[in-house]
Scaffold this motif. Structure first.
Motif, PDB file in Angstrom:
ATOM      1  N   ASN A  28       0.842  -1.211   0.000  1.00  0.00           N
ATOM      2  CA  ASN A  28       0.000   0.000   0.000  1.00  0.00           C
ATOM      3  C   ASN A  28       0.871   1.253   0.000  1.00  0.00           C
ATOM      4  O   ASN A  28       0.805   2.093   0.897  1.00  0.00           O
ATOM      5  CB  ASN A  28      -0.939  -0.008   1.220  1.00  0.00           C
TER       6      ASN A  28
ATOM      7  N   ASP B   1       1.002   4.097  -1.400  1.00  0.00           N
ATOM      8  CA  ASP B   1       0.462   5.450  -1.328  1.00  0.00           C
ATOM      9  C   ASP B   1       0.088   5.849   0.098  1.00  0.00           C
ATOM     10  O   ASP B   1      -0.026   7.037   0.397  1.00  0.00           O
ATOM     11  CB  ASP B   1      -0.771   5.581  -2.224  1.00  0.00           C
ATOM     12  N   VAL B   2      -0.094   4.853   0.970  1.00  0.00           N
ATOM     13  CA  VAL B   2      -0.464   5.127   2.357  1.00  0.00           C
ATOM     14  C   VAL B   2       0.731   4.958   3.291  1.00  0.00           C
ATOM     15  O   VAL B   2       1.050   5.840   4.085  1.00  0.00           O
ATOM     16  CB  VAL B   2      -1.617   4.206   2.813  1.00  0.00           C
ATOM     17  N   GLN B   3       1.409   3.816   3.176  1.00  0.00           N
ATOM     18  CA  GLN B   3       2.498   3.527   4.105  1.00  0.00           C
ATOM     19  C   GLN B   3       3.778   4.299   3.767  1.00  0.00           C
ATOM     20  O   GLN B   3       4.543   4.657   4.660  1.00  0.00           O
ATOM     21  CB  GLN B   3       2.794   2.021   4.130  1.00  0.00           C
TER      22      GLN B   3
END
Length: 444
Positions: free
Chosen positions: A152, A154-156
């Motif tokens: 992930n 784009d988030v992490q």
């Protein structure tokens, strides 16, 4: 028409109020953008485009436009054409935001570095890591752990991750644009580096943690009871506002002050020592100033962190940045490659022993991992703890260096593990518990 004029007037007034209220913040916004850009380009040797697209692409900071001058080694930022701030690079000292106190004609002292070559395998030397297969490691499980760290994206927003097990490099991964030699800004991981200077002075018999803080202006008021231990544990009782979302003690110190040891030294007490725990970057820079007092010359102070342990353990990529007054910004500004951050963790896993030399007392690790009163088991002495089970699926003996946006050096003694993760997102966006628990499951 009258109604339209009234609406327009009210709109202009509203805009005026917004500008008036936020104009002082522009100083912080453009200062952050310029400093981050200059250090990223001239310390980490990354492209300005990458820093603009990633590092400075955060709320408010993204409003700044930044230009880099490769010849002068400067970065200048402004917001909507307002509040120009310039940061300049100084060899050996990193970058600093220029203000009226900055003297461009002054000759800055710089730390003397000693870099040795050897044939010892990483992490204990400069040679390549051993290509060792450890049968006790579940490699599939370790691969899953690394996949969790980089999942992930784009988030992490993980950039680098590395695992040492029993002093062996068993996992390592980098996103595009980063590699084993890329210096990473540790942000508040620097606090643990600064604290380690005190461990060496204690080992040398030059100070003790229960000594009163040697600050002359405190001698005749209640602050005379504050000890080095109170400062290292963030329980001095000194007033401090650690809020990065507004103009606060910490943002003014980092982006406006020439001498970052001064404002925390002038703070009044709001509680007696040990009554409250208050995380404070000002406290660490105060400790940096106290550290400077231990030496006869500025040169000795600049040399000390490197000669005492940084260069001794081969962290040659590390650079500690200094303010205009020449103080190390121990709260926030040090750079090192992911591998070198792991060396720092390994030093603590080894309880201060490096290739047979005892750099600090083994008991120092017990000291920094003893939970501080009123910290709810989360903090020791300039290190973070898992004593209260913040990460429920990870051993409670874990301790760590933590920095803004998810810079971490985790040490897990019961598992002989050192784990480094760097990036642009922290817990809970980056799931620390999931990542670490997966790493822990890969070893006996």
């Amino acid at each position: 028409m009258k109604l339209f004029k009234r609406i327009l007037l009210l709109l202009l007034i509203a805009i005026g109020i917004i500008v008036y209220l936020n104009y002082p913040k522009l100083n912080i916004i453009s200062g952050y953008a310029a400093k981050n850009m200059a250090s990223g380009v001239f310390v980490a040797e990354r492209s300005a485009a990458s820093i603009t697209q990633n590092d400075n692409n955060v709320p408010l900071i993204e409003l700044a436009d930044t230009e880099v001058d490769q010849t002068e080694k400067t970065a200048t930022s402004r917001v909507y054409g307002l509040m120009n701030r310039t940061a300049i690079y100084r060899d050996g000292l990193g970058t600093v935001l220029v203000n009226d106190d900055y003297d461009s004609d002054a000759t800055d002292l710089r730390p003397k570095r000693i870099q040795n070559t050897d044939t010892i395998a990483y992490p204990f030397g400069q040679a390549a890591p051993l290509d060792t297969v450890l049968p006790e490691i579940d490699q599939d499980q370790l691969d899953k752990a690394m996949a969790i760290a980089f999942g992930n994206a784009d988030v992490q927003k993980t950039r680098t991750a590395l695992v040492l097990y029993k002093g062996h490099l068993v996992a390592e991964k980098y996103v595009d644009g980063f590699d084993k030699d890329t210096p990473i800004l540790g942000w508040s991981m620097t606090k643990s580096v600064l604290a380690t200077c005190y461990s060496v002075l204690e080992q040398q018999g030059k100070l003790e943690m229960d000594w009163p803080a040697p600050i002359t202006s405190w001698e005749n008021d209640e602050r005379k009871n504050i000890t080095l231990n109170h400062l290292l544990r963030m329980q001095s009782g000194l007033e401090w506002d650690e809020d990065y979302s507004k103009i606060s003690d910490v943002t003014q110190m980092l982006f406006l002050d020439s001498d970052m040891t001064k404002s925390p030294r002038m703070k009044p007490m709001i509680a007696k020592p040990t009554e409250i725990w208050n995380y404070s970057s000002g406290t660490t820079n105060l400790l940096s100033g106290i550290l400077r007092q231990q030496f006869r010359s500025h040169q000795e102070y600049l040399d000390f962190p490197y000669s005492a342990f940084i260069d001794k353990i081969g962290m040659y990529s590390m650079l500690m940045e200094a303010d205009i007054a020449g103080n190390y910004v121990g709260s926030s500004y040090s750079w090192a490659s992911t591998r070198d951050w792991a060396r720092f963790g390994q030093l603590y896993l080894n309880r201060g022993n490096w290739n047979g030399e005892q750099i600090f007392k083994p008991e120092w690790v017990d000291y920094i991992t003893t939970p501080t009163l009123n910290s709810e088991g989360q903090y020791g002495a300039h290190f973070w703890l898992n004593a209260a089970g913040k990460y429920p699926d990870v051993p409670k003996d874990l301790f760590s260096c933590n920095g803004y946006q998810g810079q971490y050096v985790f040490v897990i003694p019961s598992k002989d593990l050192v784990v480094v993760r760097t990036g642009l997102a922290e817990n809970p966006e980056f799931d620390v518990n999931a990542f670490l628990s997966a790493v822990v499951k890969s070893v006996p």
